[in-house]
Design a protein around this motif. Structure first.
Motif, PDB file in Angstrom:
ATOM      1  N   GLY A 173      43.432  39.194  37.797  1.00  0.00           N
ATOM      2  CA  GLY A 173      43.718  40.801  37.666  1.00  0.00           C
ATOM      3  C   GLY A 173      43.905  41.169  38.929  1.00  0.00           C
ATOM      4  N   ALA A 174      44.756  42.313  38.876  1.00  0.00           N
ATOM      5  CA  ALA A 174      44.976  43.128  40.102  1.00  0.00           C
ATOM      6  C   ALA A 174      44.855  44.564  40.180  1.00  0.00           C
ATOM      7  N   GLY A 175      43.785  44.856  39.397  1.00  0.00           N
ATOM      8  CA  GLY A 175      43.658  46.493  39.388  1.00  0.00           C
ATOM      9  C   GLY A 175      42.576  46.892  40.195  1.00  0.00           C
ATOM     10  N   VAL A 176      42.025  48.121  39.963  1.00  0.00           N
ATOM     11  CA  VAL A 176      41.036  48.559  40.736  1.00  0.00           C
ATOM     12  C   VAL A 176      39.596  47.726  40.926  1.00  0.00           C
ATOM     13  N   GLN A 177      39.252  47.054  39.696  1.00  0.00           N
ATOM     14  CA  GLN A 177      38.141  46.568  39.928  1.00  0.00           C
ATOM     15  C   GLN A 177      38.200  45.150  40.552  1.00  0.00           C
ATOM     16  N   ALA A 178      39.504  44.555  40.539  1.00  0.00           N
ATOM     17  CA  ALA A 178      39.648  43.315  41.248  1.00  0.00           C
ATOM     18  C   ALA A 178      39.678  43.576  42.648  1.00  0.00           C
ATOM     19  N   ARG A 179      39.663  44.764  43.148  1.00  0.00           N
ATOM     20  CA  ARG A 179      39.789  45.107  44.578  1.00  0.00           C
ATOM     21  C   ARG A 179      38.309  45.030  45.115  1.00  0.00           C
ATOM     22  N   THR A 180      37.711  45.718  44.497  1.00  0.00           N
ATOM     23  CA  THR A 180      36.165  45.881  44.795  1.00  0.00           C
ATOM     24  C   THR A 180      35.509  44.331  44.693  1.00  0.00           C
ATOM     25  N   GLN A 181      36.090  43.677  43.600  1.00  0.00           N
ATOM     26  CA  GLN A 181      35.169  42.074  43.461  1.00  0.00           C
ATOM     27  C   GLN A 181      35.536  41.395  44.786  1.00  0.00           C
ATOM     28  N   PHE A 182      36.835  41.470  45.222  1.00  0.00           N
ATOM     29  CA  PHE A 182      37.444  40.516  46.344  1.00  0.00           C
ATOM     30  C   PHE A 182      36.586  41.086  47.744  1.00  0.00           C
ATOM     31  N   GLU A 183      36.497  42.535  47.640  1.00  0.00           N
ATOM     32  CA  GLU A 183      35.397  43.100  48.862  1.00  0.00           C
ATOM     33  C   GLU A 183      34.147  42.543  49.025  1.00  0.00           C
ATOM     34  N   ALA A 184      33.668  42.636  47.686  1.00  0.00           N
ATOM     35  CA  ALA A 184      32.286  42.320  47.625  1.00  0.00           C
ATOM     36  C   ALA A 184      31.722  40.853  48.036  1.00  0.00           C
ATOM     37  N   VAL A 185      32.833  39.843  47.371  1.00  0.00           N
ATOM     38  CA  VAL A 185      32.738  38.440  47.659  1.00  0.00           C
ATOM     39  C   VAL A 185      32.715  38.156  49.098  1.00  0.00           C
ATOM     40  N   CYS A 186      33.712  38.876  49.645  1.00  0.00           N
ATOM     41  CA  CYS A 186      34.005  38.772  51.235  1.00  0.00           C
ATOM     42  C   CYS A 186      32.718  39.395  52.008  1.00  0.00           C
ATOM     43  N   ALA A 187      31.996  40.133  51.342  1.00  0.00           N
ATOM     44  CA  ALA A 187      30.792  40.874  51.996  1.00  0.00           C
ATOM     45  C   ALA A 187      29.653  39.702  52.240  1.00  0.00           C
ATOM     46  N   VAL A 188      29.650  38.854  51.380  1.00  0.00           N
ATOM     47  CA  VAL A 188      28.403  37.737  51.439  1.00  0.00           C
ATOM     48  C   VAL A 188      28.944  36.504  51.564  1.00  0.00           C
ATOM     49  N   ARG A 189      30.163  36.015  51.504  1.00  0.00           N
ATOM     50  CA  ARG A 189      30.595  34.861  52.016  1.00  0.00           C
ATOM     51  C   ARG A 189      31.737  34.786  52.899  1.00  0.00           C
ATOM     52  N   ALA A 190      31.786  33.799  53.753  1.00  0.00           N
ATOM     53  CA  ALA A 190      32.822  33.768  54.915  1.00  0.00           C
ATOM     54  C   ALA A 190      34.169  33.185  54.471  1.00  0.00           C
ATOM     55  N   ILE A 191      34.520  34.168  53.535  1.00  0.00           N
ATOM     56  CA  ILE A 191      36.121  33.696  52.983  1.00  0.00           C
ATOM     57  C   ILE A 191      37.028  33.502  53.815  1.00  0.00           C
ATOM     58  N   GLN A 192      37.809  32.564  53.513  1.00  0.00           N
ATOM     59  CA  GLN A 192      39.092  32.174  54.558  1.00  0.00           C
ATOM     60  C   GLN A 192      40.435  32.338  53.773  1.00  0.00           C
ATOM     61  N   SER A 193      40.326  32.332  52.444  1.00  0.00           N
ATOM     62  CA  SER A 193      41.720  32.248  51.623  1.00  0.00           C
ATOM     63  C   SER A 193      41.214  32.777  50.309  1.00  0.00           C
ATOM     64  N   ALA A 194      42.291  33.113  49.577  1.00  0.00           N
ATOM     65  CA  ALA A 194      42.463  33.781  48.216  1.00  0.00           C
ATOM     66  C   ALA A 194      43.419  33.863  47.589  1.00  0.00           C
ATOM     67  N   TRP A 195      43.682  33.881  46.268  1.00  0.00           N
ATOM     68  CA  TRP A 195      44.680  33.629  45.564  1.00  0.00           C
ATOM     69  C   TRP A 195      44.412  34.699  44.216  1.00  0.00           C
ATOM     70  N   VAL A 196      45.584  35.574  43.870  1.00  0.00           N
ATOM     71  CA  VAL A 196      45.279  36.475  42.804  1.00  0.00           C
ATOM     72  C   VAL A 196      46.564  36.345  41.788  1.00  0.00           C
ATOM     73  N   ALA A 197      46.170  36.344  40.684  1.00  0.00           N
ATOM     74  CA  ALA A 197      47.117  36.040  39.514  1.00  0.00           C
ATOM     75  C   ALA A 197      47.156  37.394  38.638  1.00  0.00           C
ATOM     76  N   ASP A 198      48.115  37.872  38.293  1.00  0.00           N
ATOM     77  CA  ASP A 198      48.159  38.936  37.180  1.00  0.00           C
ATOM     78  C   ASP A 198      49.452  38.895  36.451  1.00  0.00           C
TER      79      ASP A 198
END
Length: 330
Positions: A139-164
């Motif tokens: 999903g690439a909507g508004v909710q997806a953006r804050t999902q990604f932001e939140a995960v990055c706030a608690v884990r040292a994310i190095q790479s990500a993939w998005v599908a919609d």
């Protein structure tokens, strides 16, 4: 403020007043209070507007310990994106629980996006493997953006993939979030391409049927499922639910609304007593979290009004300190 004044906060002011890292901690305290029975949280009221593919949702909450009171009124109109309008629109009203005085009104869509993302951030912090460095966003909507932001706030994310289902939406998400988060985000054309590579999976779609295949999950994946909040809609495969440690935001709400759980229950292959815990129970230490590095963990969130109350309360405190908002006279 006097008794006839209230503070209005725009979407931009809401976002400024509650950064994601702080929002994650606010949600942890909110879920702990919910599981401890400190809040009055009626089930969400639905008013279906079938001719227009829309619905009105009403979400009140009262927190006994703080005497805080809030109501969110949210509309969801599925055809709005084609009209150039937001699918989700909302207002959160915050009251003094001892007098009923209206303290603030704020953009509820922004509150919803932040608190939904922050809930997944809290769950990820508690349930994902500590060495998780990659994330798939479906999903690439508004909710997806804050999902990604939140995960990055608690884990040292190095790479990500998005599908919609809309490739242009995935590509726009990848460009925007790569720049915003300083992390390489790649748009892919299928969920499988994203899921097979990810330590953490966030599903934030409007799809009525499962959006990935259970066989594509890596051992030890943590899943946040936030898209489905209606009994007939199943975003997560039944096979995944059956083998995962399932943690919910609120049992009563999940068993009333979470199609991801209710569809397997109706199929006769799952039961409510298999839910491992509420997130608040893990926060308080009364229930365990992840058992081992290979376990699949699944946080199912339908959204609970205490999240809006907790977020709005902190937003109001921060906004007053920062001088944000517009005073309105009743």
């Amino acid at each position: 403020m006097n008794a006839n004044q209230l503070l209005f906060l725009s979407a931009a002011e809401v976002r400024r007043a509650l950064p994601m890292r702080e929002a994650v901690e606010v949600m942890k305290r909110a879920f702990a209070a919910l599981s401890a029975g400190e809040a009055v949280v009626p089930l969400r009221s639905h008013v279906e507007l079938s001719p227009h593919h829309g619905r009105l949702l009403l979400m009140p909450c009262y927190h006994r310990s703080t005497d805080a009171l809030a109501l969110k009124a949210i509309t969801v109109f599925d055809d709005n994106p084609a009209r150039g309008l937001p699918r989700i629109q909302a207002l959160v009203t915050l009251y003094d629980g001892t007098t009923g005085q209206v303290l603030a009104i704020m953009d509820g869509a922004a509150v919803t996006a932040i608190r939904t993302g922050a809930a997944s951030g809290a769950a990820t912090d508690l349930l994902a493997r500590p060495d998780s460095v990659s994330v798939a966003i479906l999903g690439a909507g508004v909710q997806a953006r804050t999902q990604f932001e939140a995960v990055c706030a608690v884990r040292a994310i190095q790479s990500a993939w998005v599908a919609d289902p809309i490739p242009q939406a995935a590509e726009a998400f990848a460009r925007e979030m790569s720049e915003a988060m300083g992390i390489a985000v790649t748009a892919v054309t299928s969920a499988a391409q994203a899921v097979r590579q990810a330590d953490i999976l966030c599903a934030a779609t409007t799809a009525p049927t499962p959006v990935f295949a259970d066989a594509d999950l890596k051992p030890g994946t943590h899943i946040n499922g936030v898209g489905s909040y209606r009994p007939e809609i199943q975003e997560i495969p039944t096979e995944t639910v059956l083998r995962a440690r399932v943690v919910v935001d609120h049992r009563e709400s999940a068993l009333a609304e979470a199609g991801d759980l209710l569809v397997p229950i109706q199929q006769g292959c799952y039961s409510a007593d298999r839910i491992a815990a509420e997130l608040g129970e893990i926060i308080s230490g009364s229930k365990p979290g992840r058992a081992d590095a290979n376990e699949i963990t699944f946080f199912k969130s339908v959204g609970v009004a205490i999240q809006d109350l907790a977020a709005a309360s902190r937003i109001l405190v921060n906004a007053r300190e920062m001088g944000l908002g517009t005073l309105l006279q009743l």
